[in-house]
Design a protein around this motif. Structure first.
Motif, PDB file in Angstrom:
ATOM      1  N   PRO A  20       0.797  -1.224   0.037  1.00 48.47           N
ATOM      2  CA  PRO A  20      -0.043   0.137   0.337  1.00 48.47           C
ATOM      3  C   PRO A  20       0.788   1.168   0.033  1.00 48.47           C
ATOM      4  CG  PRO A  20       0.030  -1.195   2.038  1.00 48.47           C
ATOM      5  CD  PRO A  20       0.555  -2.044   1.276  1.00 48.47           C
ATOM      6  N   PRO A  21       0.317   2.450  -0.678  1.00 50.20           N
ATOM      7  CA  PRO A  21       1.117   3.477  -0.607  1.00 50.20           C
ATOM      8  C   PRO A  21       1.030   4.186   0.698  1.00 50.20           C
ATOM      9  CG  PRO A  21      -1.023   3.880  -1.618  1.00 50.20           C
ATOM     10  CD  PRO A  21      -0.881   2.458  -1.316  1.00 50.20           C
ATOM     11  N   ASP A  22       2.178   5.113   0.973  1.00 49.50           N
ATOM     12  CA  ASP A  22       2.140   5.748   2.396  1.00 49.50           C
ATOM     13  C   ASP A  22       1.173   6.832   2.464  1.00 49.50           C
ATOM     14  OD1 ASP A  22       4.343   8.687   1.728  1.00 49.50           O
ATOM     15  OD2 ASP A  22       3.851   7.004   0.058  1.00 49.50           O
ATOM     16  N   PRO A  23       0.745   7.098   3.569  1.00 50.16           N
ATOM     17  CA  PRO A  23      -0.233   8.155   4.023  1.00 50.16           C
ATOM     18  C   PRO A  23      -0.065   9.697   3.219  1.00 50.16           C
ATOM     19  CG  PRO A  23       0.457   7.154   6.026  1.00 50.16           C
ATOM     20  CD  PRO A  23       1.464   6.565   4.812  1.00 50.16           C
ATOM     21  N   THR A  24       1.156   9.865   3.029  1.00 47.41           N
ATOM     22  CA  THR A  24       1.570  11.153   2.119  1.00 47.41           C
ATOM     23  C   THR A  24       0.837  11.087   0.915  1.00 47.41           C
ATOM     24  OG1 THR A  24       3.250  11.871   3.772  1.00 47.41           O
ATOM     25  CG2 THR A  24       2.791  12.982   1.826  1.00 47.41           C
ATOM     26  N   THR A  25       1.059   9.935   0.320  1.00 46.11           N
ATOM     27  CA  THR A  25       0.543   9.931  -1.081  1.00 46.11           C
ATOM     28  C   THR A  25      -0.970   9.577  -1.073  1.00 46.11           C
ATOM     29  OG1 THR A  25       2.566   8.465  -1.604  1.00 46.11           O
ATOM     30  CG2 THR A  25       0.837   8.292  -3.230  1.00 46.11           C
ATOM     31  N   ILE A  26      -1.603   8.978  -0.121  1.00 43.48           N
ATOM     32  CA  ILE A  26      -2.804   8.959  -0.316  1.00 43.48           C
ATOM     33  C   ILE A  26      -3.727  10.250  -0.095  1.00 43.48           C
ATOM     34  CG2 ILE A  26      -4.756   8.031   1.174  1.00 43.48           C
ATOM     35  CD1 ILE A  26      -3.056   5.473   1.592  1.00 43.48           C
ATOM     36  N   GLU A  27      -2.877  10.988   0.966  1.00 46.50           N
ATOM     37  CA  GLU A  27      -3.429  12.358   1.132  1.00 46.50           C
ATOM     38  C   GLU A  27      -3.205  13.289   0.055  1.00 46.50           C
ATOM     39  OE1 GLU A  27      -2.762  16.228   4.334  1.00 46.50           O
ATOM     40  OE2 GLU A  27      -1.554  14.344   4.404  1.00 46.50           O
ATOM     41  N   ASN A  28      -2.206  13.266  -0.839  1.00 44.77           N
ATOM     42  CA  ASN A  28      -2.040  13.872  -2.045  1.00 44.77           C
ATOM     43  C   ASN A  28      -2.975  13.679  -2.951  1.00 44.77           C
ATOM     44  OD1 ASN A  28       0.187  15.349  -1.070  1.00 44.77           O
ATOM     45  ND2 ASN A  28       1.676  14.032  -1.920  1.00 44.77           N
ATOM     46  N   TYR A  29      -3.434  12.096  -3.378  1.00 43.61           N
ATOM     47  CA  TYR A  29      -4.297  11.818  -4.153  1.00 43.61           C
ATOM     48  C   TYR A  29      -5.594  12.464  -3.831  1.00 43.61           C
ATOM     49  CZ  TYR A  29      -1.370   8.792  -7.181  1.00 43.61           C
ATOM     50  OH  TYR A  29      -0.336   8.317  -7.893  1.00 43.61           O
ATOM     51  N   GLY A  30      -5.973  12.544  -2.453  1.00 47.16           N
ATOM     52  CA  GLY A  30      -7.185  12.950  -1.959  1.00 47.16           C
ATOM     53  C   GLY A  30      -7.542  14.406  -2.388  1.00 47.16           C
ATOM     54  N   HIS A  31      -6.114  14.961  -2.304  1.00 48.35           N
ATOM     55  CA  HIS A  31      -6.343  16.722  -2.331  1.00 48.35           C
ATOM     56  C   HIS A  31      -6.608  16.927  -3.962  1.00 48.35           C
ATOM     57  CE1 HIS A  31      -5.263  18.401   1.519  1.00 48.35           C
ATOM     58  NE2 HIS A  31      -4.255  17.517   1.513  1.00 48.35           N
ATOM     59  N   LEU A  32      -6.078  15.873  -4.720  1.00 47.70           N
ATOM     60  CA  LEU A  32      -6.110  16.018  -6.158  1.00 47.70           C
ATOM     61  C   LEU A  32      -7.557  15.826  -6.590  1.00 47.70           C
ATOM     62  CD1 LEU A  32      -2.905  14.538  -7.630  1.00 47.70           C
ATOM     63  CD2 LEU A  32      -3.812  16.785  -7.612  1.00 47.70           C
ATOM     64  N   ILE A  33      -8.101  14.837  -6.033  1.00 51.14           N
ATOM     65  CA  ILE A  33      -9.569  14.529  -6.447  1.00 51.14           C
ATOM     66  C   ILE A  33     -10.440  15.624  -5.915  1.00 51.14           C
ATOM     67  CG2 ILE A  33     -11.380  12.628  -5.754  1.00 51.14           C
ATOM     68  CD1 ILE A  33      -9.064  10.556  -5.477  1.00 51.14           C
ATOM     69  N   ILE A  34     -10.006  16.134  -4.880  1.00 49.13           N
ATOM     70  CA  ILE A  34     -11.071  17.137  -4.132  1.00 49.13           C
ATOM     71  C   ILE A  34     -10.796  18.513  -5.293  1.00 49.13           C
ATOM     72  CG2 ILE A  34     -11.508  18.820  -2.430  1.00 49.13           C
ATOM     73  CD1 ILE A  34     -10.813  16.464  -0.497  1.00 49.13           C
ATOM     74  N   GLN A  35      -9.638  18.620  -5.583  1.00 45.70           N
ATOM     75  CA  GLN A  35      -9.716  19.957  -6.338  1.00 45.70           C
ATOM     76  C   GLN A  35     -10.312  19.436  -7.699  1.00 45.70           C
ATOM     77  OE1 GLN A  35      -5.331  20.380  -6.591  1.00 45.70           O
ATOM     78  NE2 GLN A  35      -5.198  21.632  -4.579  1.00 45.70           N
ATOM     79  N   ALA A  36     -10.277  18.526  -8.357  1.00 49.56           N
ATOM     80  CA  ALA A  36     -10.745  18.179  -9.535  1.00 49.56           C
ATOM     81  C   ALA A  36     -12.262  18.140  -9.520  1.00 49.56           C
ATOM     82  CB  ALA A  36     -10.401  16.642 -10.035  1.00 49.56           C
ATOM     83  N   LEU A  37     -12.743  17.928  -8.322  1.00 49.27           N
ATOM     84  CA  LEU A  37     -14.259  17.927  -8.066  1.00 49.27           C
ATOM     85  C   LEU A  37     -14.745  19.496  -8.169  1.00 49.27           C
ATOM     86  CD1 LEU A  37     -14.970  14.923  -5.652  1.00 49.27           C
ATOM     87  CD2 LEU A  37     -15.639  15.310  -8.012  1.00 49.27           C
ATOM     88  N   VAL A  38     -14.062  20.100  -7.295  1.00 43.68           N
ATOM     89  CA  VAL A  38     -14.236  21.658  -7.173  1.00 43.68           C
ATOM     90  C   VAL A  38     -14.261  22.172  -8.607  1.00 43.68           C
ATOM     91  CG1 VAL A  38     -13.571  23.900  -6.268  1.00 43.68           C
ATOM     92  CG2 VAL A  38     -13.661  21.670  -4.814  1.00 43.68           C
ATOM     93  N   ALA A  39     -13.091  21.798  -9.480  1.00 40.76           N
ATOM     94  CA  ALA A  39     -13.232  22.525 -10.905  1.00 40.76           C
ATOM     95  C   ALA A  39     -14.263  21.978 -11.614  1.00 40.76           C
ATOM     96  CB  ALA A  39     -11.783  21.936 -11.346  1.00 40.76           C
ATOM     97  N   LEU A  40     -14.529  20.823 -11.530  1.00 38.97           N
ATOM     98  CA  LEU A  40     -15.904  20.398 -12.524  1.00 38.97           C
ATOM     99  C   LEU A  40     -17.203  21.389 -11.912  1.00 38.97           C
ATOM    100  CD1 LEU A  40     -15.157  16.608 -12.638  1.00 38.97           C
ATOM    101  CD2 LEU A  40     -15.007  18.387 -14.419  1.00 38.97           C
ATOM    102  N   VAL A  41     -17.346  21.189 -10.681  1.00 37.92           N
ATOM    103  CA  VAL A  41     -18.420  22.036 -10.259  1.00 37.92           C
ATOM    104  C   VAL A  41     -18.554  23.465 -10.507  1.00 37.92           C
ATOM    105  CG1 VAL A  41     -19.697  22.843  -8.078  1.00 37.92           C
ATOM    106  CG2 VAL A  41     -19.000  20.337  -8.401  1.00 37.92           C
ATOM    107  N   THR A  42     -17.451  24.035 -10.472  1.00 32.91           N
ATOM    108  CA  THR A  42     -17.166  25.399 -10.947  1.00 32.91           C
ATOM    109  C   THR A  42     -17.243  25.663 -12.360  1.00 32.91           C
ATOM    110  OG1 THR A  42     -15.631  25.740  -8.927  1.00 32.91           O
ATOM    111  CG2 THR A  42     -15.603  27.534 -10.679  1.00 32.91           C
ATOM    112  N   ILE A  43     -16.904  24.790 -13.199  1.00 28.95           N
ATOM    113  CA  ILE A  43     -17.291  25.093 -14.596  1.00 28.95           C
ATOM    114  C   ILE A  43     -18.581  24.613 -14.848  1.00 28.95           C
ATOM    115  CG2 ILE A  43     -16.588  23.785 -16.910  1.00 28.95           C
ATOM    116  CD1 ILE A  43     -13.694  23.445 -15.528  1.00 28.95           C
ATOM    117  N   TRP A  44     -19.097  23.823 -14.319  1.00 25.96           N
ATOM    118  CA  TRP A  44     -20.595  23.329 -14.369  1.00 25.96           C
ATOM    119  C   TRP A  44     -21.364  24.609 -13.951  1.00 25.96           C
ATOM    120  CZ3 TRP A  44     -24.568  22.674 -10.782  1.00 25.96           C
ATOM    121  CH2 TRP A  44     -25.773  22.224 -11.349  1.00 25.96           C
ATOM    122  N   ALA A  45     -21.267  25.169 -12.985  1.00 27.16           N
ATOM    123  CA  ALA A  45     -21.928  26.369 -12.475  1.00 27.16           C
ATOM    124  C   ALA A  45     -21.871  27.562 -13.481  1.00 27.16           C
ATOM    125  CB  ALA A  45     -21.562  26.831 -11.057  1.00 27.16           C
TER     126      ALA A  45
END
Length: 82
Positions: A20-45
């Motif tokens: 399994p990846p280390d917790p820092t890698t998991i946290e970084n992927y989580g931040h990327l996923i959240i940023q992508a979701l925020v970008a999609l919602v902003t573009i959609w709005a």
């Protein structure tokens, strides 16, 4: 000998791929996923707002518009005299 070496290399590849990846890698992927979701919602709005029909303007006679009366002939200096 080749069989032993190839099996060892294959074992290393499988073993490193299954750890399994280390917790820092998991946290970084989580931040990327959240940023992508925020970008999609902003573009959609933004697109939704751009495609929205403008509101209908209702014209009201001037006589019906409430007017605030002041004590100095309609001129106001921003102070309420207190």
């Amino acid at each position: 000998m080749t069989h032993i070496v190839s099996t060892a290399l294959l074992g290393q590849v499988v073993n490193s791929g299954l750890t399994p990846p280390d917790p820092t890698t998991i946290e970084n992927y989580g931040h990327l996923i959240i940023q992508a979701l925020v970008a999609l919602v902003t573009i959609w709005a933004t697109v939704r707002k751009a495609l929205q029909k403008p509101e209908e303007v209702v014209k009201v006679p001037v006589e019906l518009v409430p007017v605030e009366r002041t004590g100095n002939d309609g001129a106001s200096n921003g102070h309420d005299g207190k």
